[in-house]
Design an enzyme around this catalytic site. Structure first.
Site, PDB file in Angstrom:
ATOM      1  N   LYS A 180       0.852  -1.206   0.000  1.00 41.51           N
ATOM      2  CA  LYS A 180       0.000   0.000   0.000  1.00 41.51           C
ATOM      3  C   LYS A 180       0.887   1.256   0.000  1.00 41.51           C
ATOM      4  CE  LYS A 180      -3.062  -3.257   0.989  1.00 41.51           C
ATOM      5  NZ  LYS A 180      -3.894  -3.969   0.065  1.00 41.51           N
TER       6      LYS A 180
HETATM    7  C1  LIG Z   1      -4.628  -5.240   1.056  1.00 34.93           C
HETATM    8  C2  LIG Z   1      -6.071  -5.299   1.185  1.00 34.93           C
HETATM    9  C3  LIG Z   1      -6.694  -5.856   2.329  1.00 34.93           C
HETATM   10  C4  LIG Z   1      -5.924  -6.542   3.407  1.00 34.93           C
HETATM   11  O1  LIG Z   1      -5.007  -5.709   4.081  1.00 34.93           O
HETATM   12  P1  LIG Z   1      -3.966  -6.348   5.114  1.00 34.93           P
HETATM   13  O2  LIG Z   1      -3.446  -5.158   5.859  1.00 34.93           O
HETATM   14  O3  LIG Z   1      -2.911  -7.038   4.305  1.00 34.93           O
HETATM   15  O4  LIG Z   1      -4.708  -7.282   5.997  1.00 34.93           O
HETATM   16  C5  LIG Z   1      -8.067  -5.775   2.417  1.00 34.93           C
HETATM   17  N1  LIG Z   1      -8.816  -5.223   1.442  1.00 34.93           N
HETATM   18  C6  LIG Z   1      -8.263  -4.715   0.316  1.00 34.93           C
HETATM   19  C7  LIG Z   1      -9.129  -4.089  -0.714  1.00 34.93           C
HETATM   20  C8  LIG Z   1      -6.870  -4.747   0.150  1.00 34.93           C
HETATM   21  O5  LIG Z   1      -6.328  -4.248  -0.971  1.00 34.93           O
END
Ligand SMILES: *Cc1c(COP(=O)(O)O)cnc(C)c1O
Length: 381
Positions: A180
């Site tokens: 992210k």
């Molecule tokens: C990355 C992501 C998640 C999960 O996030 P984590 O912090 O890895 O648990 C959930 N929803 C979406 C849309 C994502 O892109």
């Protein structure tokens, strides 16, 4: 090789982690509280609660929204699988709806068709950082008496109608996974304007404990805690939070840099008629967590062939966002689901490298190789 992504971490983040370790307070404590206060202020939400990742943020959100066995929650299939899993964790059923081809975000008309007597909530994803139409979904939720939960895993730093994502509705979940725009290794945050949600989320992330460690530690009077409901250990550590505070200071700059790369790609591919580029409508502000391109029917190079060709030319790419219903875990649970638009988007989209800092040479290299490979094999100008 030009990678698909990499986190922007500097000496400052390393120093913050180092300093925190030497304070002797390494799990949830003063740095977590500071990160929460700064994240709330950044987004414009009243409160923020830090957790171990966005998946646990979504799980706790389902609980505070009162979702349980027998309930249905409408969400996109085309999302990271954690979106749907969080609904399963509380014994409810994810009901997959279609997305709009131009934005990869939920199609509100299709969502409305799938509302039943069992529907309790809509889990709205801001896919790869592009905000969904929050106001329209809030209006739909109000009309049917549903809860709105935002999966803003990818959307830190994005904005909708002039306000940062995180401030619009009562439950918004963020991720700080390295894929992210800002990262704490792993990590998550829930923003809310509801004091009730804020209090309950703090309980649930720490075993349902009535007094948190920091309050007990700082108290001059004996305090004994009670565990007032069955909670979880979904804490963020102070080491992560210290890194997060430094990342948050850079977030607006990182987003601006990402948007420059996105703008350069858009300019480079503008005139190629066999691809569809991301659409950022008026009032929508994307952090471009990913840059996804759709290959139209008149594009004669197959997506996977294109990916292989780019790899050979030193450019890493990824295929389109997954559809959860075609993963084995969901295929077994709910066979026979067909979502033609989502499936087509997954099969014909390609994600290009986008990270900070990305040199103009790197952007040009990716642009040239992509444009050459696509146009060489296509009836496409
Ligand atoms: C990355 C992501 C998640 C999960 O996030 P984590 O912090 O890895 O648990 C959930 N929803 C979406 C849309 C994502 O892109």
């Amino acid at each position: 090789m030009i990678p698909i992504a990499k986190p922007f971490l500097t000496e400052e983040e390393a120093q913050a982690a180092y300093d925190t370790i030497l304070t002797g307070w390494i799990t949830q404590g003063p740095r977590v509280q500071e990160f929460e206060e700064k994240f709330a202020a950044y987004t414009g939400a009243k409160y923020a609660v830090a957790v171990s990742n966005c998946t646990t943020a979504l799980h706790l959100s389902m609980i505070v929204a009162g979702i349980g066995p027998g309930d249905e929650v409408i969400c996109p299939s085309m999302s990271y699988i954690a979106t749907a899993n969080s609904i399963k964790y509380v014994g409810a059923t994810p009901v997959f709806a279609e997305v709009q081809p131009e934005t990869y975000n939920l199609d509100i008309a299709d969502v409305e068709k799938r509302i039943t007597k069992r529907t309790k909530a809509i889990l709205l994803v801001h896919q790869i950082g592009m905000p969904a139409d929050i106001d329209a979904f809030q209006e739909l939720c109000d009309r049917y008496g549903l809860r709105l939960i935002e999966d803003a895993a990818c959307a830190a730093g994005s904005a909708y109608k002039g306000k940062k994502i995180g401030s619009h509705s009562d439950i918004v979940c963020f991720s700080f996974h390295p894929r992210k725009v800002i990262s704490t290794g792993d990590g998550g945050m829930i923003t809310t304007n509801s004091q009730d949600h804020f209090e309950r989320l703090k309980l649930l992330r720490q075993h349902g404990m009535s007094v948190n460690d920091r309050v007990r530690h700082e108290s001059v009077k004996m305090i004994f805690e009670d565990h007032i409901e069955i909670g979880y250990n979904y804490r963020m550590t102070d080491i992560q939070a210290a890194v997060g505070i430094k990342q948050l200071e850079k977030l607006d700059w990182i987003v601006e840099e990402r948007r420059k790369v996105a703008a350069a790609y858009i300019a480079a591919f503008q005139d190629i008629d066999c691809v569809r580029l991301p659409l950022e409508k008026n009032g929508y502000f994307s952090n471009y967590q990913s840059f996804s391109i759709y290959l139209k029917q008149n594009c004669l190079v197959e997506r996977n062939t294109l990916m292989q060709e780019l790899l050979q030319r030193g450019v890493a790419t990824r295929r389109g966002i997954m559809t959860s219903h075609r993963e084995t875990a969901y295929k077994n649970l709910m066979p026979n689901i067909e979502l033609p638009i989502s499936q087509d988007l997954q099969d014909r989209s390609i994600i290009l490298p986008l990270f900070v800092p990305m040199t103009s040479e790197e952007v040009e290299t990716v642009s040239n190789h992509f444009a050459q490979t696509v146009t060489a094999a296509s009836i496409c100008s």
